[in-house]
Design an enzyme around this catalytic site. Sequence first.
Site, PDB file in Angstrom:
ATOM      1  N   LYS A  97       2.565  -3.365   7.248  1.00  0.00           N
ATOM      2  CA  LYS A  97       2.751  -3.532   5.796  1.00  0.00           C
ATOM      3  C   LYS A  97       4.198  -3.174   5.421  1.00  0.00           C
ATOM      4  CE  LYS A  97       0.048  -4.567   3.111  1.00  0.00           C
ATOM      5  NZ  LYS A  97      -0.436  -5.903   2.643  1.00  0.00           N
ATOM      6  N   THR A 157       0.820  -1.216   0.000  1.00  0.00           N
ATOM      7  CA  THR A 157       0.000   0.000   0.000  1.00  0.00           C
ATOM      8  C   THR A 157       0.855   1.269   0.000  1.00  0.00           C
ATOM      9  OG1 THR A 157      -1.484   1.280   1.421  1.00  0.00           O
ATOM     10  CG2 THR A 157      -0.127  -0.321   2.519  1.00  0.00           C
ATOM     11  N   ASP A 158       0.307   2.345  -0.534  1.00  0.00           N
ATOM     12  CA  ASP A 158       0.994   3.647  -0.480  1.00  0.00           C
ATOM     13  C   ASP A 158       1.094   4.175   0.949  1.00  0.00           C
ATOM     14  OD1 ASP A 158      -1.691   4.354  -0.083  1.00  0.00           O
ATOM     15  OD2 ASP A 158      -1.750   5.857  -1.669  1.00  0.00           O
ATOM     16  N   GLU A 159       0.302   3.573   1.874  1.00  0.00           N
ATOM     17  CA  GLU A 159       0.304   4.101   3.248  1.00  0.00           C
ATOM     18  C   GLU A 159       1.653   3.925   3.932  1.00  0.00           C
ATOM     19  OE1 GLU A 159      -3.110   3.510   5.674  1.00  0.00           O
ATOM     20  OE2 GLU A 159      -4.392   3.095   3.965  1.00  0.00           O
ATOM     21  N   TYR A 178      -1.419  -0.459  11.048  1.00  0.00           N
ATOM     22  CA  TYR A 178      -1.622  -1.152   9.762  1.00  0.00           C
ATOM     23  C   TYR A 178      -0.450  -0.895   8.826  1.00  0.00           C
ATOM     24  CZ  TYR A 178      -3.201  -1.628   4.910  1.00  0.00           C
ATOM     25  OH  TYR A 178      -3.271  -1.930   3.568  1.00  0.00           O
TER      26      TYR A 178
HETATM   27  P1  NAD Z   1      -9.753  -7.402   2.481  1.00  0.00           P
HETATM   28  O1  NAD Z   1      -9.746  -7.134   3.947  1.00  0.00           O
HETATM   29  O2  NAD Z   1     -10.990  -7.151   1.693  1.00  0.00           O
HETATM   30  O3  NAD Z   1      -9.353  -8.925   2.218  1.00  0.00           O
HETATM   31  C1  NAD Z   1      -8.335  -9.581   2.935  1.00  0.00           C
HETATM   32  C2  NAD Z   1      -8.487 -11.079   2.699  1.00  0.00           C
HETATM   33  O4  NAD Z   1      -7.391 -11.739   3.372  1.00  0.00           O
HETATM   34  C3  NAD Z   1      -9.774 -11.654   3.289  1.00  0.00           C
HETATM   35  O5  NAD Z   1     -10.345 -12.566   2.383  1.00  0.00           O
HETATM   36  C4  NAD Z   1      -9.304 -12.356   4.563  1.00  0.00           C
HETATM   37  O6  NAD Z   1     -10.119 -13.462   4.921  1.00  0.00           O
HETATM   38  C5  NAD Z   1      -7.910 -12.802   4.147  1.00  0.00           C
HETATM   39  N1  NAD Z   1      -7.016 -13.008   5.301  1.00  0.00           N
HETATM   40  C6  NAD Z   1      -6.824 -12.155   6.345  1.00  0.00           C
HETATM   41  N2  NAD Z   1      -5.954 -12.678   7.212  1.00  0.00           N
HETATM   42  C7  NAD Z   1      -5.568 -13.882   6.699  1.00  0.00           C
HETATM   43  C8  NAD Z   1      -4.674 -14.889   7.130  1.00  0.00           C
HETATM   44  N3  NAD Z   1      -4.006 -14.781   8.281  1.00  0.00           N
HETATM   45  N4  NAD Z   1      -4.520 -15.992   6.353  1.00  0.00           N
HETATM   46  C9  NAD Z   1      -5.212 -16.124   5.202  1.00  0.00           C
HETATM   47  N5  NAD Z   1      -6.083 -15.216   4.747  1.00  0.00           N
HETATM   48  C10 NAD Z   1      -6.252 -14.091   5.480  1.00  0.00           C
HETATM   49  O7  NAD Z   1      -8.520  -6.579   1.917  1.00  0.00           O
HETATM   50  P2  NAD Z   1      -8.310  -5.933   0.479  1.00  0.00           P
HETATM   51  O8  NAD Z   1      -8.821  -4.552   0.500  1.00  0.00           O
HETATM   52  O9  NAD Z   1      -8.761  -6.883  -0.563  1.00  0.00           O
HETATM   53  O10 NAD Z   1      -6.720  -5.834   0.460  1.00  0.00           O
HETATM   54  C11 NAD Z   1      -5.923  -6.877  -0.121  1.00  0.00           C
HETATM   55  C12 NAD Z   1      -4.464  -6.465  -0.017  1.00  0.00           C
HETATM   56  O11 NAD Z   1      -4.252  -5.236  -0.711  1.00  0.00           O
HETATM   57  C13 NAD Z   1      -3.988  -6.233   1.421  1.00  0.00           C
HETATM   58  O12 NAD Z   1      -2.688  -6.763   1.531  1.00  0.00           O
HETATM   59  C14 NAD Z   1      -3.976  -4.721   1.573  1.00  0.00           C
HETATM   60  O13 NAD Z   1      -2.983  -4.319   2.488  1.00  0.00           O
HETATM   61  C15 NAD Z   1      -3.611  -4.301   0.156  1.00  0.00           C
HETATM   62  N6  NAD Z   1      -4.102  -2.954  -0.244  1.00  0.00           N
HETATM   63  C16 NAD Z   1      -5.435  -2.642  -0.141  1.00  0.00           C
HETATM   64  C17 NAD Z   1      -5.865  -1.395  -0.561  1.00  0.00           C
HETATM   65  C18 NAD Z   1      -7.325  -1.007  -0.510  1.00  0.00           C
HETATM   66  O14 NAD Z   1      -7.646   0.145  -0.822  1.00  0.00           O
HETATM   67  N7  NAD Z   1      -8.239  -1.897  -0.171  1.00  0.00           N
HETATM   68  C19 NAD Z   1      -4.962  -0.444  -1.063  1.00  0.00           C
HETATM   69  C20 NAD Z   1      -3.605  -0.803  -1.146  1.00  0.00           C
HETATM   70  C21 NAD Z   1      -3.200  -2.065  -0.736  1.00  0.00           C
HETATM   71  P1  TYD Z   2     -10.426   4.127   4.597  1.00  0.00           P
HETATM   72  O1  TYD Z   2     -11.428   3.669   3.593  1.00  0.00           O
HETATM   73  O2  TYD Z   2     -10.458   3.554   5.975  1.00  0.00           O
HETATM   74  O3  TYD Z   2      -8.997   3.930   3.922  1.00  0.00           O
HETATM   75  P2  TYD Z   2      -7.528   4.455   4.411  1.00  0.00           P
HETATM   76  O4  TYD Z   2      -7.588   4.924   5.809  1.00  0.00           O
HETATM   77  O5  TYD Z   2      -6.746   3.185   4.289  1.00  0.00           O
HETATM   78  O6  TYD Z   2      -7.130   5.507   3.438  1.00  0.00           O
HETATM   79  O7  TYD Z   2     -10.547   5.700   4.733  1.00  0.00           O
HETATM   80  C1  TYD Z   2     -10.404   6.545   3.597  1.00  0.00           C
HETATM   81  C2  TYD Z   2     -10.522   7.973   4.078  1.00  0.00           C
HETATM   82  O8  TYD Z   2     -11.844   8.178   4.580  1.00  0.00           O
HETATM   83  C3  TYD Z   2      -9.596   8.296   5.244  1.00  0.00           C
HETATM   84  O9  TYD Z   2      -9.151   9.647   5.104  1.00  0.00           O
HETATM   85  C4  TYD Z   2     -10.476   8.177   6.461  1.00  0.00           C
HETATM   86  C5  TYD Z   2     -11.841   8.599   5.936  1.00  0.00           C
HETATM   87  N1  TYD Z   2     -13.009   7.981   6.604  1.00  0.00           N
HETATM   88  C6  TYD Z   2     -14.015   8.788   7.127  1.00  0.00           C
HETATM   89  O10 TYD Z   2     -13.970  10.031   7.042  1.00  0.00           O
HETATM   90  N2  TYD Z   2     -15.083   8.190   7.744  1.00  0.00           N
HETATM   91  C7  TYD Z   2     -15.167   6.832   7.867  1.00  0.00           C
HETATM   92  O11 TYD Z   2     -16.155   6.331   8.471  1.00  0.00           O
HETATM   93  C8  TYD Z   2     -14.136   6.012   7.315  1.00  0.00           C
HETATM   94  C9  TYD Z   2     -14.190   4.504   7.430  1.00  0.00           C
HETATM   95  C10 TYD Z   2     -13.062   6.639   6.688  1.00  0.00           C
END
Ligand code: NAD
Ligand code: TYD
Length: 346
Positions: free
Chosen positions: A160, A130-132, A156
């Site tokens: 990562k 992630t960019d975070e 988090y």
């Molecule tokens: P999500 O929470 O929707 O899905 C995570 C999946 O991993 C779930 O199916 C969960 O059951 C599984 N999981 C969790 N712990 C586990 C374990 N110990 N063993 C096996 N499976 C496990 O998450 P997502 O949004 O699909 O994110 C997927 C990846 O992308 C993550 O690594 C996250 O850090 C990264 N990512 C997400 C975003 C975003 O905006 N959602 C952005 C950048 C990077």
């Molecule tokens: P989120 O979807 O949790 O992603 P991330 O924190 O990983 O970027 O949040 C996106 C943005 O939205 C973040 O600036 C926090 C804000 N946010 C709210 O303002 N209210 C909410 O209830 C949530 C879940 C997020």
Amino acid sequence: MRLLVTGCCGFIGSAFLRRALADSGVERLINLDVLTYSGRRENDLEVRDDPRYRFVEGDIADAALVSSLFSEEQPTAIVNFAAESHVDRSLFAARRFVKTNIEGTLCLLEAARAEQERSGSPIRFVHVSTDEVYGDLGPDDPAFSETTPLDPRNPYSATKAGADLLVQAFAATHKLEALVTRSSNNYGPRQYPEKLVPLMITNAIDDLPLPIYGDGLNVRDWLWVEDNCAGVWAALTRGTSGEVYNFGGESERTNLDVVTGILSALGKPESLITYVKDRPGHDRRYAIDCTKARTTLDFTPGLRFEEGLERTVRWYVDNQDWWRPLKGVSFQEYYQQHYGKLGLST
Ligand code: NAD
Ligand code: TYD
């Protein structure tokens, strides 16, 4: 290619699953997922009948399980999506994030290394990050590039970043063909309704308040989920070992912009917006410079944000059976159930 992909019952992993199985070069795909609260078994329905596909319910941090899966399936490539992924949860349950995001990734790296030594053939390992991990940007700072120093500011992103460094260390010391992708905020169908976009859509459908943290002017760079998956696929098939690739949507928006866009797509009033107490350590702005991925992987953020948001809103309107059972499960209820299952305390 024999692929082991973790976390494919989650939001991004399930989109990747459909994309990967559309490729005839994939002869086997094993989805390892422990089904936490955000893992939905029904997310693989579209591919379940594909004879190349196998679902295994299990934890990536379970070394014995991972090792026996590698012996049985002999994967030639691994893509690691599995993670605890929600910043708000990490604020009070950091240990669970260390377990999955760091220990789980290490467990996969060790198994891949052992398999590479056993088979004598290189193993590809793509770690999805992630960019975070780059921390926080001011309004006029340049966007994150791959050389921006890591500066994670919540549990988090700290876990990562730790995992990313382990992956790069395994590429350098054990010659694993490992690389890291870092994307900005993804949006699209099947995202658990705790993250900004699906939370606000599902609340707005029910005329519930839309809780905006702080002043609502925090900025995220929104990336359509399938564009991220295309980038991960490009990194898997064409990326250079040891490298990091940033994927962004070139769509910086304030949270307020996103929420008003959702309200307008649903024809709901802005009076639903409710300002609430800010998240501790809330990063102000994320933005990605994806020049490297554009020039070396042909990555392009294809879908315009406004079009993607419309499609996402429509999906949540049309798929209420998917998300209604997920609303209202409190963090506390979740952790009571899952800490017991995983043998951990907070
Ligand atoms: P999500 O929470 O929707 O899905 C995570 C999946 O991993 C779930 O199916 C969960 O059951 C599984 N999981 C969790 N712990 C586990 C374990 N110990 N063993 C096996 N499976 C496990 O998450 P997502 O949004 O699909 O994110 C997927 C990846 O992308 C993550 O690594 C996250 O850090 C990264 N990512 C997400 C975003 C975003 O905006 N959602 C952005 C950048 C990077
Ligand atoms: P989120 O979807 O949790 O992603 P991330 O924190 O990983 O970027 O949040 C996106 C943005 O939205 C973040 O600036 C926090 C804000 N946010 C709210 O303002 N209210 C909410 O209830 C949530 C879940 C997020």
